[in-house]
Design a protein around this motif. Structure first.
Motif, PDB file in Angstrom:
ATOM      1  N   HIS A 256       0.828  -1.202   0.000  1.00  0.00           N
ATOM      2  CA  HIS A 256       0.000   0.000   0.000  1.00  0.00           C
ATOM      3  C   HIS A 256       0.866   1.257   0.000  1.00  0.00           C
ATOM      4  O   HIS A 256       0.437   2.305  -0.475  1.00  0.00           O
ATOM      5  N   LYS A 257       2.080   1.172   0.502  1.00  0.00           N
ATOM      6  CA  LYS A 257       2.985   2.321   0.517  1.00  0.00           C
ATOM      7  C   LYS A 257       3.916   2.325  -0.696  1.00  0.00           C
ATOM      8  O   LYS A 257       4.623   3.280  -0.933  1.00  0.00           O
ATOM      9  N   LEU A 258       3.887   1.260  -1.468  1.00  0.00           N
ATOM     10  CA  LEU A 258       4.826   1.094  -2.567  1.00  0.00           C
ATOM     11  C   LEU A 258       4.545   2.032  -3.740  1.00  0.00           C
ATOM     12  O   LEU A 258       5.454   2.646  -4.277  1.00  0.00           O
ATOM     13  N   PHE A 259       3.298   2.164  -4.144  1.00  0.00           N
ATOM     14  CA  PHE A 259       2.955   2.925  -5.340  1.00  0.00           C
ATOM     15  C   PHE A 259       2.216   4.213  -5.013  1.00  0.00           C
ATOM     16  O   PHE A 259       1.331   4.619  -5.751  1.00  0.00           O
TER      17      PHE A 259
ATOM     18  N   HIS B  84      -1.644   3.021  -7.150  1.00  0.00           N
ATOM     19  CA  HIS B  84      -1.784   3.260  -5.714  1.00  0.00           C
ATOM     20  C   HIS B  84      -2.984   2.480  -5.179  1.00  0.00           C
ATOM     21  O   HIS B  84      -4.068   2.525  -5.740  1.00  0.00           O
ATOM     22  N   MET B  85      -2.791   1.759  -4.105  1.00  0.00           N
ATOM     23  CA  MET B  85      -3.822   0.900  -3.537  1.00  0.00           C
ATOM     24  C   MET B  85      -4.588   1.567  -2.401  1.00  0.00           C
ATOM     25  O   MET B  85      -5.458   0.961  -1.805  1.00  0.00           O
TER      26      MET B  85
ATOM     27  N   ARG C 153       2.496 -11.153  -7.573  1.00  0.00           N
ATOM     28  CA  ARG C 153       1.211 -10.753  -8.153  1.00  0.00           C
ATOM     29  C   ARG C 153       1.260  -9.314  -8.669  1.00  0.00           C
ATOM     30  O   ARG C 153       0.706  -9.013  -9.727  1.00  0.00           O
ATOM     31  N   LEU C 154       1.947  -8.432  -7.938  1.00  0.00           N
ATOM     32  CA  LEU C 154       2.077  -7.043  -8.381  1.00  0.00           C
ATOM     33  C   LEU C 154       2.885  -6.945  -9.674  1.00  0.00           C
ATOM     34  O   LEU C 154       2.560  -6.161 -10.566  1.00  0.00           O
ATOM     35  N   ILE C 155       3.924  -7.751  -9.783  1.00  0.00           N
ATOM     36  CA  ILE C 155       4.751  -7.757 -10.999  1.00  0.00           C
ATOM     37  C   ILE C 155       3.932  -8.229 -12.191  1.00  0.00           C
ATOM     38  O   ILE C 155       3.979  -7.627 -13.272  1.00  0.00           O
ATOM     39  N   VAL C 156       3.145  -9.278 -12.007  1.00  0.00           N
ATOM     40  CA  VAL C 156       2.303  -9.785 -13.098  1.00  0.00           C
ATOM     41  C   VAL C 156       1.289  -8.724 -13.516  1.00  0.00           C
ATOM     42  O   VAL C 156       1.062  -8.486 -14.709  1.00  0.00           O
TER      43      VAL C 156
END
Length: 125
Positions: free
Chosen positions: A43-46, A52-53, A89-92
């Motif tokens: 959740h803080k990554l993007f 953004h989640m 899953r995020l990479i895919v």
């Protein structure tokens, strides 16, 4: 007021006031973010990007992270595999979105390109 409270929680931790509830919380409770404990909450990554989640609904606490790291060192718990699955899953998902965007660009380029023969250009000059 809630925005200020959230900023203080981020900077100083949720237990900045010494609330009893926070002291009684353990790292393995259901409302604690396991991914944050492992080192990276998606959740803080993007933040501030299309992917953004939103804010993480789970609790992020440095004190609980320390407790988790101590337990991990003893071999009691390990949430790293869970983090790896989420990152995969995020990479895919990112690859799929990039592929879709590239296909969209190719389609636009194909529509915009007007076939011009070399003979037409040279005859006009």
């Amino acid at each position: 007021m809630d925005a200020m409270r959230k900023q203080l929680d981020v900077l100083m931790g949720a237990n900045r006031n010494g609330d009893i509830w926070e002291v009684n919380r353990k790292y393995y409770d259901r409302d604690v973010c396991r991914l944050y404990l492992s080192g990276l909450c998606p959740h803080k990554l993007f933040q501030l990007m299309k992917m953004h989640m939103g804010p993480c609904p789970m609790v992020h606490s440095l004190q609980l992270r320390r407790e988790y790291e101590e337990a991990k060192a003893k071999g009691i718990d390990n949430y790293d595999r869970e983090l790896e699955d989420v990152i995969d899953r995020l990479i895919v998902e990112c690859d799929r979105k990039i592929g879709r965007a590239l296909k969209h660009l190719e389609d636009e380029d194909a529509k915009a390109a007007i076939p011009i023969s070399v003979t037409e250009v040279t005859q006009k000059c």
